[in-house]
Design a protein around this motif. Structure first.
Motif, mmCIF file in Angstrom:
data_model
loop_
_atom_site.group_PDB
_atom_site.id
_atom_site.type_symbol
_atom_site.label_atom_id
_atom_site.label_comp_id
_atom_site.label_asym_id
_atom_site.label_seq_id
_atom_site.Cartn_x
_atom_site.Cartn_y
_atom_site.Cartn_z
ATOM 1 N N ALA A 141 0.668 -1.318 -0.107
ATOM 2 C CA ALA A 141 -0.041 -0.048 -0.026
ATOM 3 C C ALA A 141 0.847 1.177 -0.074
ATOM 4 O O ALA A 141 0.615 2.213 -0.547
ATOM 5 C CB ALA A 141 -1.012 0.096 1.020
ATOM 6 N N THR A 142 1.982 1.161 0.861
ATOM 7 C CA THR A 142 2.870 2.327 0.741
ATOM 8 C C THR A 142 3.395 2.624 -0.648
ATOM 9 O O THR A 142 3.413 3.813 -1.095
ATOM 10 C CB THR A 142 4.117 1.999 1.733
ATOM 11 O OG1 THR A 142 3.493 2.074 3.116
ATOM 12 C CG2 THR A 142 4.879 3.381 1.604
ATOM 13 N N ARG A 143 3.916 1.509 -1.172
ATOM 14 C CA ARG A 143 4.591 1.761 -2.796
ATOM 15 C C ARG A 143 3.383 2.349 -3.728
ATOM 16 O O ARG A 143 3.853 3.570 -4.302
ATOM 17 C CB ARG A 143 4.699 0.387 -3.325
ATOM 18 C CG ARG A 143 6.089 -0.034 -2.862
ATOM 19 C CD ARG A 143 6.579 -1.301 -3.491
ATOM 20 N NE ARG A 143 7.919 -1.874 -2.758
ATOM 21 C CZ ARG A 143 7.776 -2.889 -2.113
ATOM 22 N NH1 ARG A 143 6.547 -3.871 -2.067
ATOM 23 N NH2 ARG A 143 8.898 -3.345 -1.763
ATOM 24 N N LEU A 144 2.143 2.027 -3.557
ATOM 25 C CA LEU A 144 1.129 2.427 -4.587
ATOM 26 C C LEU A 144 0.652 3.916 -4.092
ATOM 27 O O LEU A 144 0.458 4.718 -4.971
ATOM 28 C CB LEU A 144 -0.035 1.392 -4.251
ATOM 29 C CG LEU A 144 -0.159 0.109 -5.017
ATOM 30 C CD1 LEU A 144 -1.129 -0.771 -4.655
ATOM 31 C CD2 LEU A 144 0.424 0.082 -6.637
ATOM 32 N N ILE A 145 0.535 4.190 -2.901
ATOM 33 C CA ILE A 145 0.289 5.622 -2.461
ATOM 34 C C ILE A 145 1.298 6.656 -2.884
ATOM 35 O O ILE A 145 0.920 7.444 -3.324
ATOM 36 C CB ILE A 145 0.282 5.704 -0.831
ATOM 37 C CG1 ILE A 145 -1.150 4.769 -0.372
ATOM 38 C CG2 ILE A 145 -0.072 7.257 -0.290
ATOM 39 C CD1 ILE A 145 -1.461 4.799 0.976
ATOM 40 N N LEU A 146 2.744 6.183 -2.706
ATOM 41 C CA LEU A 146 3.670 6.990 -3.249
ATOM 42 C C LEU A 146 3.706 7.017 -4.599
ATOM 43 O O LEU A 146 4.267 8.152 -5.103
ATOM 44 C CB LEU A 146 5.123 6.476 -2.383
ATOM 45 C CG LEU A 146 5.061 6.790 -0.740
ATOM 46 C CD1 LEU A 146 6.273 6.133 -0.120
ATOM 47 C CD2 LEU A 146 4.893 8.099 -0.246
ATOM 48 N N GLU A 147 3.465 6.181 -5.188
ATOM 49 C CA GLU A 147 3.648 6.206 -6.766
ATOM 50 C C GLU A 147 2.533 7.395 -7.252
ATOM 51 O O GLU A 147 2.710 8.091 -8.194
ATOM 52 C CB GLU A 147 3.071 4.664 -7.406
ATOM 53 C CG GLU A 147 4.196 3.927 -7.445
ATOM 54 C CD GLU A 147 3.923 2.489 -7.812
ATOM 55 O OE1 GLU A 147 2.723 2.510 -8.439
ATOM 56 O OE2 GLU A 147 4.708 1.633 -7.789
ATOM 57 N N ASN A 148 1.337 7.472 -6.559
ATOM 58 C CA ASN A 148 0.579 8.398 -6.861
ATOM 59 C C ASN A 148 0.960 10.007 -6.206
ATOM 60 O O ASN A 148 0.327 10.880 -7.143
ATOM 61 C CB ASN A 148 -0.878 7.920 -6.267
ATOM 62 C CG ASN A 148 -2.163 8.728 -6.759
ATOM 63 O OD1 ASN A 148 -2.279 9.296 -7.969
ATOM 64 N ND2 ASN A 148 -2.779 9.461 -6.037
#
Length: 108
Positions: free
Chosen positions: A67-74
């Motif tokens: 979830a961290t990876r995805l949030i920071l990608e956005n």
């Protein structure tokens, strides 16, 4: 003074409630959302626009690291702090590699 906007992501409802109450007792913090798993956190983050996500590392559906990876990608400006009961170095390394800014142990 603009409050720090916080999204809480943890699969334990009582822990989320306690963390919300602790955050809301501070004048400079505002809880803008709660997620019971990583997938909900990823979905809420763009809508809630948090400054900080307090993220459990071990959750169903989508764990905190993913979830961290995805949030920071956005949105790379979001700061993620991992909250966990796990002391193992492996979890710390994975969280930091995913972009988490900190790693705090939950005291039970």
């Amino acid at each position: 003074m603009t409050p720090i906007r916080i999204l809480i992501a943890d699969d334990h409802r009582l822990f989320r409630l306690g963390l919300r109450q602790a955050c809301e007792s501070a004048e400079d913090l505002e809880v803008v959302g709660e997620a019971e798993n990583g997938q909900v956190a990823v979905e809420l983050a763009p809508r809630c626009r948090p400054d900080v996500v307090l993220m459990d590392i071990n959750m169903p559906i989508l764990d905190g690291v993913q979830a961290t990876r995805l949030i920071l990608e956005n949105d790379a400006s979001v700061r993620v702090i991992m909250l966990t009961i796990y002391r193992q170095d492996q979890y710390v390394f994975e969280a930091i590699q995913a972009g988490a800014r900190g790693y705090l142990l939950k005291v039970i």
